[in-house]
Design a protein around this motif. Structure first.
Motif, short mmCIF file in Angstrom:
data_model
loop_
_atom_site.label_atom_id
_atom_site.label_comp_id
_atom_site.label_asym_id
_atom_site.label_seq_id
_atom_site.Cartn_x
_atom_site.Cartn_y
_atom_site.Cartn_z
N ARG A 133 70.38 80.42 133.72
CA ARG A 133 71.78 78.49 133.67
C ARG A 133 71.70 78.66 131.92
NH1 ARG A 133 71.19 75.97 137.77
NH2 ARG A 133 72.34 76.64 138.76
N ILE A 134 70.50 78.49 132.02
CA ILE A 134 70.16 78.15 130.49
C ILE A 134 71.65 79.30 129.35
CG2 ILE A 134 67.94 79.05 129.95
CD1 ILE A 134 67.46 75.93 128.64
N TYR A 135 70.88 79.87 129.80
CA TYR A 135 71.20 80.85 128.89
C TYR A 135 72.94 81.79 129.21
CZ TYR A 135 66.18 82.32 128.44
OH TYR A 135 64.80 82.00 128.35
N ALA A 136 73.71 81.18 130.25
CA ALA A 136 74.82 81.90 130.79
C ALA A 136 75.77 80.12 130.55
CB ALA A 136 74.61 82.43 131.59
N LYS A 137 75.12 79.21 130.57
CA LYS A 137 76.02 78.49 131.02
C LYS A 137 76.09 77.26 129.77
CE LYS A 137 78.40 80.17 133.98
NZ LYS A 137 80.95 80.80 133.86
N GLY A 138 74.53 76.80 129.37
CA GLY A 138 73.53 75.89 128.72
C GLY A 138 73.70 76.10 127.24
N SER A 139 72.09 75.56 127.19
CA SER A 139 71.87 75.26 125.38
C SER A 139 71.96 76.31 124.61
CB SER A 139 70.81 74.79 125.43
OG SER A 139 70.63 73.01 125.95
N PHE A 140 71.34 77.97 125.76
CA PHE A 140 71.85 79.09 124.87
C PHE A 140 72.27 80.06 125.30
CE2 PHE A 140 66.47 78.12 125.72
CZ PHE A 140 66.70 77.07 124.30
N SER A 141 73.70 79.33 125.70
CA SER A 141 74.64 80.03 125.64
C SER A 141 75.69 81.33 124.76
CB SER A 141 75.50 79.10 126.56
OG SER A 141 76.45 78.53 125.82
N PHE A 142 74.76 80.66 123.25
CA PHE A 142 75.06 81.63 122.69
C PHE A 142 75.09 83.46 122.31
CE2 PHE A 142 71.25 79.32 121.15
CZ PHE A 142 70.80 80.50 120.55
N LEU A 143 73.80 83.35 123.19
CA LEU A 143 73.68 84.71 123.42
C LEU A 143 74.77 85.62 124.59
CD1 LEU A 143 70.00 84.54 124.77
CD2 LEU A 143 70.70 85.97 122.26
N SER A 144 75.16 84.48 125.15
CA SER A 144 76.51 85.10 125.68
C SER A 144 77.68 85.83 124.92
CB SER A 144 76.30 84.11 127.07
OG SER A 144 78.22 84.88 128.12
N ARG A 145 77.47 86.25 124.51
CA ARG A 145 78.93 86.82 123.48
C ARG A 145 78.66 88.12 123.40
NH1 ARG A 145 78.31 84.08 118.34
NH2 ARG A 145 76.77 83.52 118.64
N GLN A 146 79.86 88.69 122.68
CA GLN A 146 79.51 90.21 122.31
C GLN A 146 79.10 90.69 120.60
OE1 GLN A 146 80.99 92.32 124.31
NE2 GLN A 146 81.42 91.26 125.85
N VAL A 167 63.87 80.72 122.00
CA VAL A 167 64.72 82.30 122.20
C VAL A 167 64.44 83.47 121.07
CG1 VAL A 167 67.31 82.88 122.02
CG2 VAL A 167 66.54 80.50 122.46
N LYS A 168 63.61 82.92 120.11
CA LYS A 168 63.10 83.78 118.92
C LYS A 168 62.45 85.12 119.58
CE LYS A 168 62.03 82.00 114.98
NZ LYS A 168 61.58 81.21 114.09
N PRO A 169 61.37 85.55 120.73
CA PRO A 169 60.98 86.31 120.93
C PRO A 169 61.86 87.04 121.90
CG PRO A 169 59.68 84.70 122.35
CD PRO A 169 60.80 83.35 120.98
N ILE A 170 63.42 86.14 122.44
CA ILE A 170 64.17 87.22 122.75
C ILE A 170 64.63 87.94 122.01
CG2 ILE A 170 66.14 87.30 123.93
CD1 ILE A 170 65.54 84.52 125.26
N MET A 171 65.94 87.34 121.04
CA MET A 171 65.79 87.93 120.43
C MET A 171 65.22 89.05 119.19
SD MET A 171 69.02 88.72 118.88
CE MET A 171 68.80 87.51 119.46
N MET A 172 63.74 89.05 119.36
CA MET A 172 63.06 89.59 118.59
C MET A 172 62.43 90.85 119.54
SD MET A 172 60.15 87.93 116.59
CE MET A 172 59.20 88.80 115.90
N PHE A 173 62.91 91.65 120.30
CA PHE A 173 62.90 92.27 121.64
C PHE A 173 63.82 92.70 121.25
CE2 PHE A 173 64.84 94.07 125.24
CZ PHE A 173 62.82 94.32 125.72
N LEU A 174 65.19 91.71 121.53
CA LEU A 174 66.59 92.72 121.49
C LEU A 174 66.98 93.02 119.83
CD1 LEU A 174 69.05 89.54 122.31
CD2 LEU A 174 68.01 92.14 123.99
N ILE A 175 66.09 92.91 118.71
CA ILE A 175 66.40 94.18 117.83
C ILE A 175 65.54 94.55 117.78
CG2 ILE A 175 65.72 93.15 115.11
CD1 ILE A 175 66.63 90.73 114.92
#
Length: 308
Positions: A133-146, A167-175
């Protein structure tokens, strides 16, 4: 003909911005407020099955450890989410269609929750929804973009200094995931530099990508530079030891006495070399390099040099 190498830098602290701009490179700033972002569900030209495996690793970072029932439910929901966007697992012609985002996955899990008949399935889906929920609808929903990336230079730095620490570990993984895919596109010369490597080696999923890059980089004309403040960050990690075993150059700057025993053993340092890196001034270091002898039947020889 001029050969130009592509260089990609993962910059967690924004320390390479001035350098990259000085050499007419491109700084890609990824933060909560930035227009640039990587959609976690974007295939970005990858095989669908390969992307599904990557997503299972990603969701372990996002949601913590998942049991087998949760993994199965998540796998089913992800596939259904892609299908609703016309992206089918066994039809590669559909893989370039516009991908879903995290809110689409959340909505699919909610739909499945309303249709379940057993208490166990209900608890499983509720647990996944609570974590997502926090990634899709909450504070970190900025990740829910194209995905919005426009990489036009040969020197590119991914600056994630202003990304929230959670969120930094998630973005490092995505990069890393993105760079691994880019590395395998062709055999053109390219270089991947990862700063603050300790932040990656703490997570098994990140370390696995570093391991893959290290083992396959040469096949695709790629080089890998790993930068960390502590040698033990490498010595205490399987991926780190793989990097050490497969690198031609190792630069040791000043070391603390507390870690010298492991450093001496791993790099087989002479007494004079030990004394040097214990007292080295800023900008001084010990450069260990593998020198290839012209005759292929000879063993590699090791040479040492002072780097100032």
């Amino acid at each position: 003909m001029c050969i130009r190498d592509r260089c990609y830098i993962i910059d967690p602290q924004g320390e390479y911005t001035d350098l990259v701009e000085e050499y007419d490179g491109q700084v890609v700033e990824i933060s909560r407020e930035s227009e640039t972002i990587i959609n976690p569900l974007d295939l970005m030209g990858r095989d669908f099955g390969d992307k599904m495996l990557s997503l299972m690793d990603l969701f372990r970072i996002m949601c913590g450890d998942l049991n087998e029932v949760q993994k199965s439910a998540l796998d089913k929901a992800i596939i259904e989410t892609y299908k609703k966007k016309g992206i089918l697992p066994h039809k590669s012609g559909t893989w370039k269609r516009k991908p879903p985002v995290l809110s689409d996955l959340y909505d699919e899990l909610e739909k499945q929750l309303k249709a379940v008949c057993s208490k166990q399935s209900e608890m499983t889906l509720e647990a996944l929804l609570n974590r997502l929920r926090i990634y899709a609808k909450g504070s970190f929903s900025f990740l829910s973009r194209q995905t919005n990336l426009d990489l036009s230079k040969d020197l590119i730095s991914f600056n994630i200094k202003d990304m929230p620490s959670q969120v930094k570990p998630i973005m490092m993984f995505l990069i890393l995931d993105y760079l691994y895919k880019k590395m395998k596109e062709n055999k053109e010369r390219k270089l991947i530099a990862i700063d603050e490597a300790w932040a990656l080696l703490r997570y098994g999923e990140h370390a696995e990508y570093i391991f893959k890059i290290c083992k396959t980089a040469r096949k695709f004309g790629a080089g890998l530079i790993l930068i960390t403040q502590e040698v033990n960050d490498l010595l205490n990690s399987d991926a780190g030891n793989t990097v050490l075993a497969n690198t031609s150059w190792k630069l040791l700057l000043r070391q603390e006495p507390a870690v010298m025993r492991d450093v001496i053993e791993r790099f087989n340092l002479k007494e004079s070399e030990q004394n040097f890196i214990l007292t080295a001034e800023p900008g001084q270091g010990l450069l260990l390099s593998l020198i290839h002898i012209s005759e292929p039947t000879r063993l590699l020889s090791i040479s040492y040099a002072v780097f100032c």
